[in-house]
Design an enzyme around this catalytic site. Structure first.
Site, PDB file in Angstrom:
ATOM      1  N   ASP A 138     -11.642   2.421  -1.386  1.00 26.41           N
ATOM      2  CA  ASP A 138     -10.910   1.644  -2.389  1.00 26.41           C
ATOM      3  C   ASP A 138     -11.714   0.419  -2.797  1.00 26.41           C
ATOM      4  O   ASP A 138     -12.049  -0.425  -1.960  1.00 26.41           O
ATOM      5  CB  ASP A 138      -9.538   1.235  -1.846  1.00 26.41           C
ATOM      6  CG  ASP A 138      -8.590   0.840  -2.970  1.00 26.41           C
ATOM      7  OD1 ASP A 138      -8.835   1.229  -4.131  1.00 26.41           O
ATOM      8  OD2 ASP A 138      -7.610   0.134  -2.690  1.00 26.41           O
ATOM      9  N   HIS A 145      -7.338  -9.487 -11.217  1.00 21.67           N
ATOM     10  CA  HIS A 145      -6.538  -9.315  -9.995  1.00 21.67           C
ATOM     11  C   HIS A 145      -7.154 -10.098  -8.837  1.00 21.67           C
ATOM     12  O   HIS A 145      -6.452 -10.808  -8.114  1.00 21.67           O
ATOM     13  CB  HIS A 145      -6.449  -7.832  -9.636  1.00 21.67           C
ATOM     14  CG  HIS A 145      -5.767  -7.567  -8.323  1.00 21.67           C
ATOM     15  ND1 HIS A 145      -4.407  -7.728  -8.145  1.00 21.67           N
ATOM     16  CD2 HIS A 145      -6.255  -7.169  -7.120  1.00 21.67           C
ATOM     17  CE1 HIS A 145      -4.089  -7.426  -6.897  1.00 21.67           C
ATOM     18  NE2 HIS A 145      -5.188  -7.090  -6.249  1.00 21.67           N
ATOM     19  N   GLU A 210       0.038  -0.981  -6.070  1.00 18.26           N
ATOM     20  CA  GLU A 210      -1.176  -1.440  -6.753  1.00 18.26           C
ATOM     21  C   GLU A 210      -1.534  -0.408  -7.810  1.00 18.26           C
ATOM     22  O   GLU A 210      -1.777   0.766  -7.496  1.00 18.26           O
ATOM     23  CB  GLU A 210      -2.333  -1.646  -5.762  1.00 18.26           C
ATOM     24  CG  GLU A 210      -2.073  -2.824  -4.826  1.00 18.26           C
ATOM     25  CD  GLU A 210      -3.306  -3.282  -4.046  1.00 18.26           C
ATOM     26  OE1 GLU A 210      -4.237  -2.469  -3.872  1.00 18.26           O
ATOM     27  OE2 GLU A 210      -3.314  -4.446  -3.614  1.00 18.26           O
ATOM     28  N   GLU A 212      -3.777   1.501  -9.908  1.00 17.23           N
ATOM     29  CA  GLU A 212      -5.209   1.816  -9.865  1.00 17.23           C
ATOM     30  C   GLU A 212      -5.474   3.150 -10.542  1.00 17.23           C
ATOM     31  O   GLU A 212      -4.585   3.985 -10.687  1.00 17.23           O
ATOM     32  CB  GLU A 212      -5.695   1.912  -8.401  1.00 17.23           C
ATOM     33  CG  GLU A 212      -5.391   0.669  -7.582  1.00 17.23           C
ATOM     34  CD  GLU A 212      -6.194   0.580  -6.284  1.00 17.23           C
ATOM     35  OE1 GLU A 212      -7.218   1.288  -6.164  1.00 17.23           O
ATOM     36  OE2 GLU A 212      -5.779  -0.200  -5.409  1.00 17.23           O
ATOM     37  N   ASP A 244      -1.991   2.446  -4.685  1.00 19.55           N
ATOM     38  CA  ASP A 244      -2.391   2.009  -3.351  1.00 19.55           C
ATOM     39  C   ASP A 244      -1.279   1.123  -2.791  1.00 19.55           C
ATOM     40  O   ASP A 244      -1.358  -0.107  -2.828  1.00 19.55           O
ATOM     41  CB  ASP A 244      -3.726   1.246  -3.446  1.00 19.55           C
ATOM     42  CG  ASP A 244      -4.179   0.711  -2.103  1.00 19.55           C
ATOM     43  OD1 ASP A 244      -3.850   1.333  -1.079  1.00 19.55           O
ATOM     44  OD2 ASP A 244      -4.855  -0.340  -2.086  1.00 19.55           O
ATOM     45  N   ARG A 248       2.318  -6.291   2.068  1.00 21.86           N
ATOM     46  CA  ARG A 248       1.657  -7.603   1.967  1.00 21.86           C
ATOM     47  C   ARG A 248       1.805  -8.445   3.229  1.00 21.86           C
ATOM     48  O   ARG A 248       0.907  -9.217   3.575  1.00 21.86           O
ATOM     49  CB  ARG A 248       2.216  -8.375   0.769  1.00 21.86           C
ATOM     50  CG  ARG A 248       2.041  -7.699  -0.570  1.00 21.86           C
ATOM     51  CD  ARG A 248       0.583  -7.516  -0.923  1.00 21.86           C
ATOM     52  NE  ARG A 248       0.433  -6.917  -2.244  1.00 21.86           N
ATOM     53  CZ  ARG A 248      -0.693  -6.316  -2.640  1.00 21.86           C
ATOM     54  NH1 ARG A 248      -1.736  -6.232  -1.838  1.00 21.86           N
ATOM     55  NH2 ARG A 248      -0.766  -5.797  -3.840  1.00 21.86           N
ATOM     56  N   GLN A 251      -0.450  -7.008   5.813  1.00 17.07           N
ATOM     57  CA  GLN A 251      -1.820  -7.279   5.361  1.00 17.07           C
ATOM     58  C   GLN A 251      -2.232  -8.735   5.651  1.00 17.07           C
ATOM     59  O   GLN A 251      -3.336  -8.990   6.134  1.00 17.07           O
ATOM     60  CB  GLN A 251      -1.906  -7.006   3.857  1.00 17.07           C
ATOM     61  CG  GLN A 251      -3.296  -7.137   3.246  1.00 17.07           C
ATOM     62  CD  GLN A 251      -3.292  -6.821   1.739  1.00 17.07           C
ATOM     63  OE1 GLN A 251      -2.262  -6.485   1.163  1.00 17.07           O
ATOM     64  NE2 GLN A 251      -4.446  -6.931   1.121  1.00 17.07           N
ATOM     65  N   LYS A 264      -2.236  -0.546   4.414  1.00 15.41           N
ATOM     66  CA  LYS A 264      -2.552   0.351   3.299  1.00 15.41           C
ATOM     67  C   LYS A 264      -2.472   1.822   3.686  1.00 15.41           C
ATOM     68  O   LYS A 264      -2.386   2.677   2.807  1.00 15.41           O
ATOM     69  CB  LYS A 264      -3.995   0.075   2.831  1.00 15.41           C
ATOM     70  CG  LYS A 264      -4.281  -1.364   2.447  1.00 15.41           C
ATOM     71  CD  LYS A 264      -3.873  -1.619   1.024  1.00 15.41           C
ATOM     72  CE  LYS A 264      -4.436  -2.946   0.538  1.00 15.41           C
ATOM     73  NZ  LYS A 264      -4.169  -3.151  -0.892  1.00 15.41           N
ATOM     74  N   THR A 268      -0.607   6.643   0.032  1.00 14.57           N
ATOM     75  CA  THR A 268      -1.303   6.412  -1.235  1.00 14.57           C
ATOM     76  C   THR A 268      -0.897   7.572  -2.135  1.00 14.57           C
ATOM     77  O   THR A 268      -0.962   8.730  -1.706  1.00 14.57           O
ATOM     78  CB  THR A 268      -2.832   6.412  -1.044  1.00 14.57           C
ATOM     79  OG1 THR A 268      -3.183   5.420  -0.074  1.00 14.57           O
ATOM     80  CG2 THR A 268      -3.553   6.119  -2.350  1.00 14.57           C
ATOM     81  N   GLU A 384       1.369 -10.323  -7.941  1.00 15.21           N
ATOM     82  CA  GLU A 384       0.934 -11.145  -9.068  1.00 15.21           C
ATOM     83  C   GLU A 384       2.101 -11.499  -9.979  1.00 15.21           C
ATOM     84  O   GLU A 384       2.277 -12.654 -10.369  1.00 15.21           O
ATOM     85  CB  GLU A 384      -0.116 -10.398  -9.893  1.00 15.21           C
ATOM     86  CG  GLU A 384      -1.509 -10.470  -9.332  1.00 15.21           C
ATOM     87  CD  GLU A 384      -2.468  -9.703 -10.226  1.00 15.21           C
ATOM     88  OE1 GLU A 384      -2.790 -10.195 -11.316  1.00 15.21           O
ATOM     89  OE2 GLU A 384      -2.865  -8.603  -9.837  1.00 15.21           O
TER      90      GLU A 384
HETATM   91 CA    CA Z   1      -6.154  -1.436  -3.587  1.00 18.71          CA
END
Ligand code: CA
Length: 437
Positions: A138, A145, A210, A212, A244, A248, A251, A264, A268, A384
């Site tokens: 990844d 971002h 996320e 992506e 993804d 948080r 993480q 993570k 996915t 975000e």
């Molecule tokens: Ca990612």
């Protein structure tokens, strides 16, 4: 623009009528590959091509002997339960099959009557992860971002000094990659409570998505060899949407100093149809660097990358909450962005990945990193849009979200559009969060 041929002709129409609608993701100019079977059966998984709201069953096409010549071997590989062998065959075989499928699906094609037997409605099918994914890497290619998230953690120094010199990445987890429709329990893990200094083990409270794109590697490279920028595109098979999912709070506690791990690796989600690099050729755009930013080192630079290394792909995130489902009000849009704003291109990611001699394998998966645009409402993740969970996002029906709640379905969509070209869509990448077990 480069590599355009008869298969890109925007005036082509298909005898599969649903492919000719203006809003179809899968017109005859797209021809994405996936792996499917009829839902609720134990039929063998096999390769198929999305055309309008149908799937052309490639195993059935083989049995009907409707495609011969140079495309016969590629067809055999693409009709199997995993696309790795076809991916390994390379651009010549990929384009031979694309040309044969385009000719067979065109209005007025000679084999229409026979091929109609090989159609399966998409609504009757279930999809599989289309390749055996050996490794998942990844990246983190959206500077918007990286800056927005970096600012949450390091207000004075949001972007670390390596960012503008190499497409940074971490090695992800391939075993938990699932296809659109994936449902998974809220992950549990170690979390440091706010203001505390002893972690607790429990369900994630700050679950995020996320937005992506994913890229499947086609042709691999030998261990110890590097793939130069001039050859990198020939190793790329095609693109999917990729979510993804990110915990948080897990993480934030675990990531230093080695990066993401259990935050993570629990799930996915990818979209089932791999849109080939050939199908995207009409939407290639120039890749540039903002004034004042460093230019890439020579091994990450090429004239072709500058003229058409980037791709214009419009991306969307939708949410459907349990209440929306109950009230049949339909999903709500969370954000939009575009992959053309990526700081690095796929060729640069692939060249960088192999620049130390690392060998890539057919079916390896790259994630682009969260694709956020330059504007605040173009954030590709809730962290975000909710400013780190401090400002809830209000949805159309009055519900609010700082992070993903149980029962929420997050769906990504993407399409390339231009007035004089065929629309190239990606279908949907949907995933649903269930309560923690
Ligand atoms: Ca990612």
């Amino acid at each position: 623009m480069t590599g355009l041929d008869e298969t890109h002709d925007p005036s082509l129409v298909s005898w599969v009528e649903s492919a000719n609608r203006d809003d179809s993701d899968f017109p005859i100019q797209n021809l994405p590959l996936g792996v499917f079977r009829r839902a609720g059966t134990d039929e063998p998984w096999r390769g198929g091509v999305a055309i309008g709201d149908q799937i052309l069953d490639l195993a059935a096409v083989r049995r009907l002997r409707a495609i011969r010549g140079a495309a016969a071997e590629p067809l055999r590989a693409a009709s199997s339960a995993s696309l790795n062998t076809f991916m390994a065959m390379g651009p010549h075989a990929w384009s031979a099959l694309r040309r044969a499928l385009s000719r067979a699906l065109r209005a007025g094609a000679p084999a229409v009557t026979r091929l109609a037997e090989a159609l399966v409605p998409q609504r009757d099918a279930e999809m599989a992860v289309p390749a055996t994914i050996g490794d998942f890497t990844d990246f983190y290619t959206s500077i918007h971002h990286a800056t927005a998230v970096g600012r949450l953690f390091r207000p004075d120094n949001p972007l670390l000094p390596n960012y503008k010199w190499l497409p940074i990445a971490y090695h992800g987890r391939a075993s938990s990659v699932g296809v659109s429709g994936q449902r998974f329990p809220r992950p549990k893990g170690q979390i440091l409570p706010p203001g505390g200094n002893t972690p607790v083990y429990g369900p994630c409270k700050r679950l995020d998505y996320e937005l992506e794109l994913g890229a499947f590697v086609g042709v691999g490279n030998a261990l110890g060899s590097t793939v130069p920028m001039t050859a990198a595109e020939g190793h790329l098979f095609g693109l999917v949407l990729l979510n993804d999912w990110s915990a948080r709070d897990i993480q934030a506690w675990e990531y230093q100093p080695l990066g993401p791990f259990l935050a993570k690796s629990f799930a996915t989600t990818i979209s089932p149809w791999i849109v080939s690099m050939a199908a995207l050729a009409p939407y290639r755009v120039a890749w540039t660097r903002p004034d004042g930013d460093p230019q890439p080192l020579p091994h990450l630079d090429s004239p072709a990358n500058r003229t058409h290394g980037a791709i214009d792909i419009a991306l969307e995130v939708w949410i459907e909450t349990e209440r929306m489902r109950r009230e049949s009000s339909g999903p709500a849009l969370l954000s939009r962005s575009n992959f053309r704003d990526s700081y690095w291109t796929w060729a640069q990611m692939l060249a960088h990945h192999t620049s130390n001699g690392c060998n890539l394998m057919p079916g390896d998966l790259f994630g682009s990193g969260t694709q956020s645009g330059p504007k605040p409402d173009e954030g590709g993740a809730l962290i975000e849009l909710s400013h780190g969970g401090k400002q809830p996002v209000t949805l159309a029906n009055g519900e609010t979200r700082t992070f993903v709640e149980d029962g929420d379905t997050i769906t990504f969509r993407a399409a390339c559009t231009a007035p004089d070209r065929a629309r190239i869509g990606f279908g949907a990448c949907a995933g649903t969060v269930l309560p923690a077990t």
